[in-house]
Write a protein that holds these residues in place. Sequence first.
Motif, PDB file in Angstrom:
ATOM      1  N   LEU A 302       0.830  -1.197   0.000  1.00 22.05           N
ATOM      2  CA  LEU A 302       0.000   0.000   0.000  1.00 22.05           C
ATOM      3  C   LEU A 302       0.868   1.252   0.000  1.00 22.05           C
ATOM      4  O   LEU A 302       1.961   1.277   0.569  1.00 22.05           O
ATOM      5  CB  LEU A 302      -0.907   0.038   1.242  1.00 22.05           C
ATOM      6  N   TRP A 303       0.349   2.283  -0.670  1.00 25.82           N
ATOM      7  CA  TRP A 303       0.834   3.638  -0.423  1.00 25.82           C
ATOM      8  C   TRP A 303       0.063   4.184   0.771  1.00 25.82           C
ATOM      9  O   TRP A 303      -1.160   4.044   0.840  1.00 25.82           O
ATOM     10  CB  TRP A 303       0.596   4.535  -1.639  1.00 25.82           C
ATOM     11  N   ASN A 304       0.780   4.808   1.694  1.00 22.68           N
ATOM     12  CA  ASN A 304       0.118   5.335   2.873  1.00 22.68           C
ATOM     13  C   ASN A 304       0.849   6.577   3.360  1.00 22.68           C
ATOM     14  O   ASN A 304       1.983   6.868   2.946  1.00 22.68           O
ATOM     15  CB  ASN A 304       0.066   4.291   3.993  1.00 22.68           C
ATOM     16  N   TYR A 497      -1.847   3.816 -12.075  1.00 21.97           N
ATOM     17  CA  TYR A 497      -0.883   4.612 -12.832  1.00 21.97           C
ATOM     18  C   TYR A 497      -0.132   5.587 -11.930  1.00 21.97           C
ATOM     19  O   TYR A 497       1.075   5.800 -12.096  1.00 21.97           O
ATOM     20  CB  TYR A 497      -1.610   5.373 -13.945  1.00 21.97           C
ATOM     21  N   ALA A 498      -0.823   6.210 -10.977  1.00 21.97           N
ATOM     22  CA  ALA A 498      -0.125   7.109 -10.060  1.00 21.97           C
ATOM     23  C   ALA A 498       0.871   6.339  -9.202  1.00 21.97           C
ATOM     24  O   ALA A 498       1.994   6.800  -8.959  1.00 21.97           O
ATOM     25  CB  ALA A 498      -1.134   7.839  -9.176  1.00 21.97           C
ATOM     26  N   SER A 499       0.476   5.144  -8.762  1.00 17.20           N
ATOM     27  CA  SER A 499       1.392   4.324  -7.963  1.00 17.20           C
ATOM     28  C   SER A 499       2.611   3.923  -8.783  1.00 17.20           C
ATOM     29  O   SER A 499       3.747   3.990  -8.292  1.00 17.20           O
ATOM     30  CB  SER A 499       0.658   3.091  -7.446  1.00 17.20           C
ATOM     31  N   VAL A 514       2.256  10.109  -3.823  1.00  9.43           N
ATOM     32  CA  VAL A 514       0.967   9.959  -4.490  1.00  9.43           C
ATOM     33  C   VAL A 514      -0.058  10.798  -3.735  1.00  9.43           C
ATOM     34  O   VAL A 514      -0.145  10.725  -2.505  1.00  9.43           O
ATOM     35  CB  VAL A 514       0.537   8.479  -4.529  1.00  9.43           C
ATOM     36  N   VAL A 515      -0.819  11.579  -4.469  1.00  6.31           N
ATOM     37  CA  VAL A 515      -1.849  12.441  -3.889  1.00  6.31           C
ATOM     38  C   VAL A 515      -3.204  11.955  -4.379  1.00  6.31           C
ATOM     39  O   VAL A 515      -3.408  11.756  -5.581  1.00  6.31           O
ATOM     40  CB  VAL A 515      -1.643  13.918  -4.266  1.00  6.31           C
ATOM     41  N   TRP A 539      -2.888  11.614  -8.453  1.00 10.15           N
ATOM     42  CA  TRP A 539      -1.785  12.071  -9.280  1.00 10.15           C
ATOM     43  C   TRP A 539      -0.486  11.952  -8.502  1.00 10.15           C
ATOM     44  O   TRP A 539      -0.469  11.541  -7.334  1.00 10.15           O
ATOM     45  CB  TRP A 539      -2.021  13.497  -9.764  1.00 10.15           C
ATOM     46  N   VAL A 540       0.598  12.315  -9.170  1.00 11.32           N
ATOM     47  CA  VAL A 540       1.941  12.196  -8.585  1.00 11.32           C
ATOM     48  C   VAL A 540       2.523  13.594  -8.446  1.00 11.32           C
ATOM     49  O   VAL A 540       2.311  14.454  -9.311  1.00 11.32           O
ATOM     50  CB  VAL A 540       2.857  11.319  -9.470  1.00 11.32           C
TER      51      VAL A 540
END
Length: 809
Positions: A302-304, A497-499, A514-515, A539-540
């Motif tokens: 995960l992104w966190n 895609y952002a990840s 990542v936002v 988005w990034v």
Amino acid sequence: MSVRTVVDLGVLTLLCLLGVLGFETSFGEYDFLLAGLGGLLVGTGVVLAANALRLGLVVTVLAGIVGYFLLGTLFAMPGEGILAVLPSLRSLAGLAIGAVHGWADIVTLAAPVEAPYYMPVLPYVSTWLVALVGTLLVTRWLPRRPRTVWRSGVLLVGPIALYVVGILLGTDEAYLAAVRGISFAVVALVWLGWRSSGAERADAAGSARLLRGKLVGTAVVVVGAALVGALVGAAVAPPSSSRFVLRDEIEPPFDPLQFPSPLAGFRKYTKDLVDTTLFTVSGLQPGESIRMASMDSYDGKLWNVAGPEEAASGAAGFSLIGRTVPPPPLLTPSSMTEATVEIEKYSDVWLPFSGYPSRIDFQDGESRALAETVRYRPDSGTGVLTGGLESGFRFNVLSVQQASVSDDALADVPVAEIAQPSVQDLPDIVVAKAVEFSGEAETPIAKLRAIEQRLKTQGFLSHGLASDAVPSRAGHGADRMIELFTRTQMVGDQEQYASAMALMARDLGYPARVVMGFAPDIPDGGGTVGVVGDDVTAWVEIAFLGVGWVPFYPTPDQTDVPQDLTPKPKTEPQPQVRQPPRTDNRSDELLTAVETDDSDKDDRKPPFAIPGWVWAVTGIVGIPLLLLGVPLLAIAALKKRRRARRRGRGSGDRRVAGAWDELTDGYAELGFEVPRGRTRRQVALSLEGQLHEQGVGDSAPLHTDTGPVRAVEGSAAPGTAIRLVPIAAEIDAAVFGGDEVADESVSERWNEVEESLGIARRSAGRTRRMIARFRIRSQRDWRSVNVALPGRSGSAASAGMGTPADAAG
């Protein structure tokens, strides 16, 4: 050691045990008692051994510190020591860390406290310190001074502090509060009463009367304390919910990992809430988006948002804010946006902002009450309301927008050096694609734009809906990233895609995050817009030196994936990647909506509630100052009034006798023993002897009746000889002479008394002088009980000390 010293040490130990029992509610078991008893043994034993070896104070204290570390492993952390006895590096570190940081840990951890391993150090270091200082006072300080109640009361400061600490560090449920409180009060009061040394100078009859009085007084104290504690205490004791404990007032560092990753719930908006109005916003300009959370930590699944451990290693953490929001450290401002947000169906904890907020105003009283719990991370522009947003919340946000910078302006600008959590379990395919997609570009902006364009032009958009041409699996873990790049065509949505782009940028050494937020269609001229689930996006952002976080949008717009290019499932073996073990307790269902606090609204804090730390500081500092200051001021006022009445009321001989009363009271308040029922000359000789023994004033031999009748010889500087017998003779002559005493004679006698007291006060030292200033005849009152001569008439006493009315003051 004398019997009195042994009794003092026993009382000190018993009171410390009653105080340290308060830690039971924090630890839950009685293992902490071993550490508490160990601290008592080490602190007391070191001082007794040092006394036997006749070591100095500094050496004794150093020996106490050495004993703390050498024996602390056995009592506080036997599991960390060598053979449970000898200290190890880990146990020595725990003894140091626990003594410094354990106080903050115990009030931020849930009870019972079982970790970190150094938590038992708290009761150990507490009792060790109290025992070390208390034993020094019992064995070295008290024996060298007259035994008074206030000097004995100094020994109670440590046990009382230990008792209070046990309460403050505990929980709402008190541990044997009535039994411990009554026992502590009874032991302390009885010990103070029996600590008086007056009986040593009384005759047989006086000693018998004093003993009977003490026995009766002891019984009254015990019975009275039991009745007050059982009856009155039960009536006025606050309920458990109203008890003041620090763990209820001090909040632990905010850990965003306690909430699901915002990006993990991306498909919830595109599937379940696609047409649902989440919130309305007014004041935005066309092209502006709403950011919800910035994520800079990737663990392979995960992104966190970075947690407190990762924030401590370099990233900024969340902190409580007020109305004014701190600015981000890296930002090129362009314009200000003032927007109004009203929550409808949005129920997450992340606050929706446009840009980077500089001021937040909650509109209604209910939301203002919760505004005190808003936490904000300035460098990421992420805010969180831990209780969750609810329908009806309304707030205004004044935000700063990041300036849009062209690629040409960024051509020679390097990326910023920002500490971020390291990426874990990055798939090899992502590393290969980062090199492939960046191509032969040389500058950071050129490489990033190349990656963005390859993803945007070669991929296809799919939210995994039934209406989409091809399925698209949710998630952005390492396995999903492998799937994205190993299929015949890249298929996914903003989540994937952002990840992918953020991971490729991090592999190239660029600070990326990542936002997740919303991009509603804002009409020209602004107006109120309803934000729905279909407006969700991601988005990034890449940080450039001196510029700020530049956004990148790698998600393609193309949705028509050629059917013949869609691979058949599981027809080709997929590269294997080792997944990290699941060590967290988070739910496997990543799409579950964030649960919010559905408790009754009436349970929330009222508006403008005073923070708990203000009450804590007021109680700890203000109440003791009030309890001490008011009585001290009252005593000073009473003494001033007493002196004015003695000097200005009555005939001349009465005012002269009042000067003698002022002298005896002044010396008694300085700690000298003033005998009652004696003539003035006898009292003067006794006081001069005590002055000589204690080195107060000049150390010349005692005054005799010969010589000039003068109270003070020489200057009034400290060390001047103090002569009290001439003062007594002159006052006797004035009182019993039968002639009217002139006002000049009264003034002269008072001046001699004040001069004598002034020299004595300056010579006695700062401590005794300060205590005497707020003391009323302590030694004199004790002597009145023990040394009154049997059968002495009131007239004789009056002849020696003045009239009874004057003596009473």
